[in-house]
Design an enzyme around this catalytic site. Structure first.
Site, PDB file in Angstrom:
ATOM      1  N   CYS A   2       0.824  -1.192   0.000  1.00  0.00           N
ATOM      2  CA  CYS A   2       0.000   0.000   0.000  1.00  0.00           C
ATOM      3  C   CYS A   2       0.868   1.255   0.000  1.00  0.00           C
ATOM      4  O   CYS A   2       2.095   1.188  -0.048  1.00  0.00           O
ATOM      5  CB  CYS A   2      -0.894   0.009   1.244  1.00  0.00           C
ATOM      6  N   ARG A  50      -4.702   1.279  -1.014  1.00  0.00           N
ATOM      7  CA  ARG A  50      -4.564  -0.150  -0.766  1.00  0.00           C
ATOM      8  C   ARG A  50      -4.372  -0.971  -2.037  1.00  0.00           C
ATOM      9  O   ARG A  50      -5.070  -0.766  -3.031  1.00  0.00           O
ATOM     10  CB  ARG A  50      -5.802  -0.687  -0.030  1.00  0.00           C
ATOM     11  N   LEU A  51      -3.404  -1.891  -1.974  1.00  0.00           N
ATOM     12  CA  LEU A  51      -3.258  -2.974  -2.938  1.00  0.00           C
ATOM     13  C   LEU A  51      -3.648  -4.246  -2.207  1.00  0.00           C
ATOM     14  O   LEU A  51      -2.973  -4.661  -1.260  1.00  0.00           O
ATOM     15  CB  LEU A  51      -1.815  -3.068  -3.448  1.00  0.00           C
ATOM     16  N   VAL A  53      -3.978  -7.907  -1.113  1.00  0.00           N
ATOM     17  CA  VAL A  53      -3.217  -9.149  -1.258  1.00  0.00           C
ATOM     18  C   VAL A  53      -3.788 -10.237  -0.355  1.00  0.00           C
ATOM     19  O   VAL A  53      -3.989 -11.367  -0.772  1.00  0.00           O
ATOM     20  CB  VAL A  53      -1.724  -8.906  -0.953  1.00  0.00           C
ATOM     21  N   ASN A  77       1.859  -0.246   5.437  1.00  0.00           N
ATOM     22  CA  ASN A  77       2.327  -0.689   4.124  1.00  0.00           C
ATOM     23  C   ASN A  77       3.263  -1.866   4.364  1.00  0.00           C
ATOM     24  O   ASN A  77       4.321  -1.688   4.979  1.00  0.00           O
ATOM     25  CB  ASN A  77       3.068   0.461   3.419  1.00  0.00           C
ATOM     26  N   GLY A  78       2.888  -3.060   3.934  1.00  0.00           N
ATOM     27  CA  GLY A  78       3.797  -4.177   4.123  1.00  0.00           C
ATOM     28  C   GLY A  78       3.105  -5.513   4.165  1.00  0.00           C
ATOM     29  O   GLY A  78       1.950  -5.660   3.747  1.00  0.00           O
ATOM     30  N   ASP A 102      -3.451  -9.153   7.818  1.00  0.00           N
ATOM     31  CA  ASP A 102      -2.367  -8.926   8.775  1.00  0.00           C
ATOM     32  C   ASP A 102      -2.373  -7.510   9.343  1.00  0.00           C
ATOM     33  O   ASP A 102      -1.725  -7.245  10.351  1.00  0.00           O
ATOM     34  CB  ASP A 102      -1.008  -9.264   8.150  1.00  0.00           C
ATOM     35  N   VAL A 294      13.402 -10.371 -18.266  1.00  0.00           N
ATOM     36  CA  VAL A 294      13.463  -9.131 -19.039  1.00  0.00           C
ATOM     37  C   VAL A 294      14.744  -9.090 -19.862  1.00  0.00           C
ATOM     38  O   VAL A 294      15.793  -9.566 -19.430  1.00  0.00           O
ATOM     39  CB  VAL A 294      13.391  -7.898 -18.112  1.00  0.00           C
ATOM     40  N   SER A 377      11.489 -12.009  -5.790  1.00  0.00           N
ATOM     41  CA  SER A 377      12.706 -11.522  -6.440  1.00  0.00           C
ATOM     42  C   SER A 377      13.948 -11.900  -5.637  1.00  0.00           C
ATOM     43  O   SER A 377      13.901 -11.981  -4.414  1.00  0.00           O
ATOM     44  CB  SER A 377      12.640  -9.995  -6.588  1.00  0.00           C
TER      45      SER A 377
END
EC number: 6.3.5.4
Length: 614
Positions: A2, A50-51, A53, A77-78, A102, A294, A377
């Site tokens: 977020c 907000r994203l 998840v 955010n996290g 969470d 990529v 990643s």
């Protein structure tokens, strides 16, 4: 994942500033495209994008709850990777939960343990909690600095946010840059000094730090630092422990209510995570793993090997895709796209950055977002395990400066004499290096090579790694993609920190202990290939584009960068044969094309952000 922002003002009626809070929050829309929320109560104003998840239906923020008749509110955010364990412990202590997200776990953890809750958390985070009991705001950032948190204390107001652009909406926070900020931009880079926000009134909460803002003022402190201890495990035990830690943290980070994919370069770090993810998916019946890579159009025609890029990745990506049978997506960009995205990368970062390495990552994440919301990643393995060439060259180990800044005189030579005299760039760089070395937690009795390698590891973990994490966060969140970085698990970092250099390099290879830990996980040829970093374009067309951009800037008398630089020197460089080289000749990480792209980004930053130099 977020975006968070807000401000605290002990005097006045903040409800009069609700539109300002909305404007600050909307600057972070890319970080959280799924929902928005604001909350104002008394002296506190919180905003959130907000994203979704985990538990998309019920995790709206700011999240408010009452406990013992006092109000608590959080913007966060996290991701907490130990949320199930915390939930169980909190339920045993009498807490009740309305959601599966969470955010609620974190809020209840704060209510239960107060500021000490940070010691309980395994994850990546930046958050603010309004504490109605103490009438103060508590802020914390994760131990390695995966998630950003900026703040500005001006007069009687504290402003905060995930990115500078949010804070700069507040009238008390002005885009003013002084000598230290200019030194950060022109001489320290690419690795910003921890805590430095470049703008005069802007700071960044350091990794592993927390702060409390109350009517009596602002207090900051470190809740976590690396600890130097004697390593007692032998080589075999160490390899087993590294593998156990890596597997545990990866499996925790594969948990999501939305699709998860893996970034696959064909190198050791990303291949290992992908192989472990495939094994986990097979064991849990979750189907094939989606992987992404990529590259650049015609890069194979122009590639030239050097120590930082010994070989092309393409054949190795195919090798791993065939081996693991992933559902792979090959993504390639051409020069016009890459050059055009330099602007997007600047706006995502709010500062000049790593040029084409940033812009290609931005484009890469934008393509991934079409198919996934969360990616895994291999970031940070080289800093933690000692993979870069500068860990293994005596002249760089003993250079007396940051290994990524070994050509400071050349960089200082780009500046106008007046600016050089004002910011004293070489002195500034020397002071920042001395500060960093003085922070290193020494181990009693450790001397010679071991002490030298501990210093180098500390510089990489606390200076260079946060730069790459910042880049990964900004470029991915700039398109609403969450990227998780398993090598940054604090348990793994702390354990590897104390592994003696001769065990870290077992077998006479960089990252030798990681390779040993992954025996049986990866094919031997992949396991022992030479390190290859995130790919750059080698197409001369890119050089021509960015060099012409700089020449156009030099020809425009209104360009804001002109008073800061030695224009004649830069014209001379643009005309030289050196400029056409893709070798890292202008410092270890900057080639000719990157230098010109960087100067163009600086000019655009000064103009677009209306930066004042004073």
């Amino acid at each position: 994942m977020c975006g968070i922002t807000g401000f605290i003002e002990w005097r006045g009626d903040l409800t009069q500033h609700s539109q300002l809070l909305v404007q600050m929050t909307e600057t972070l829309a890319n970080r959280g495209p799924d929902a928005a929320g604001t909350w104002i109560s008394g002296p506190c104003a919180f905003g959130h994008r907000r994203l979704s998840v985990i538990d998309p239906e019920n995790g709206a923020q700011p999240m408010i709850t009452r406990h013992d008749d006092k109000v608590y509110a959080i913007v966060y955010n996290g991701e907490l990777y130990n949320a199930p364990e915390l939930t169980k412990e909190l339920k045993q202590r009498g807490h009740h939960f309305r959601t599966q997200c969470d955010t609620e776990v974190l809020l209840h953890a704060y209510i239960e343990w107060g500021p000490d809750c940070t010691e309980k958390l395994n994850g990546i985070f930046a958050f603010a909690v309004w504490d109605g009991q103490r009438e103060e705001v508590f802020f914390a950032r994760d131990r390695l600095g995966v998630k950003p948190l900026f703040y500005s204390q001006v007069e009687d107001v504290l402003v905060f946010g995930s990115e500078p652009k949010a804070l700069l909406q507040h009238p008390k926070v002005q885009p003013v840059v002084g000598p230290e900020g200019l030194a950060e931009v022109f001489i320290v880079g690419p690795a910003r000094t921890p805590g430095q926000g470049v703008y005069k009134d802007l700071q960044e909460l350091r990794p592993g730090h927390a702060m409390i803002y109350s009517r009596s003022g602002l207090r900051k402190y470190a809740y976590w630092t690396l600890e130097s201890q004697k390593h007692t495990d032998n080589e075999e035990e160490t390899a087993v422990k590294v593998r156990e830690l890596l597997q545990d943290t990866l499996e925790r980070q594969l948990v999501s209510d939305v699709p998860v994919c893996s970034l696959l370069s064909g190198g050791l770090d990303s291949s290992a995570l992908t192989a472990l993810a495939v094994d986990y998916y097979n064991r849990t019946g979750q189907g094939r793993v989606n992987t992404f890579s990529v590259d650049y159009v015609d890069n194979d025609k122009h590639f030239k090997s050097h120590s930082f890029q010994p070989g092309a990745d393409g054949p190795w990506i195919k090798r791993m895709v065939d081996e693991l049978q992933t559902n792979h997506h090959y993504i390639a960009f051409d020069t016009p796209e890459l050059a055009a995205a330099l602007d997007n990368a600047l706006f995502a970062r709010d500062l000049p950055g790593m040029t084409d390495v940033d812009s290609s990552l931005y484009l890469f994440c934008r393509e991934i977002k079409k198919n996934a919301t969360v990616a895994i990643s291999g970031e940070a393995a080289d800093e933690i395990f000692g993979g870069y060439p500068w860990f293994h060259r005596e002249e760089m180990l003993s250079s007396g400066t940051f290994p990524w800044s070994v050509a400071p005189k050349m960089r200082a030579g780009l500046l106008s004499p007046e600016i050089r005299d004002w910011i004293r760039p070489l002195e500034y760089l020397g002071d920042r290096y001395s500060d960093a070395v003085a922070e290193v937690p020494k181990l009693d009795g450790e001397t010679g090579k071991q002490a030298q390698m501990r210093i180098m590891s500390y510089l990489n973990i606390t200076r260079f790694m946060p730069t790459l994490l910042d880049r990964k966060d900004r470029m991915s969140m700039g398109v609403g993609l969450e990227v998780r970085v398993p090598y940054c698990d604090h348990r793994l970092v702390q354990y590897v920190w104390n592994i003696p250099w001769e065990i870290k390099t077992v077998g006479g290879r960089e990252k030798g202990i990681l390779r040993k830990a992954l025996e049986g996980v990866l094919p031997e040829d992949v396991l022992y290939r030479k390190k290859s970093p995130y790919p750059k374009t080698h197409n001369p067309a890119y050089l021509n584009v960015v060099r012409q951009q700089v020449l156009n800037i030099l020809d425009d008398a209104t360009s804001p960068i002109l008073p800061l630089i030695d224009a004649a020197r830069i014209r001379e460089l643009a005309a030289s044969e050196e400029s056409s080289s893709n070798l890292p000749w202008f410092g270890q990480l900057m080639s000719g094309p990157q230098l010109f792209a960087y100067l163009a980004q600086v000019n655009l930053w000064l103009k677009t952000y209306n930066v004042s130099i004073k």
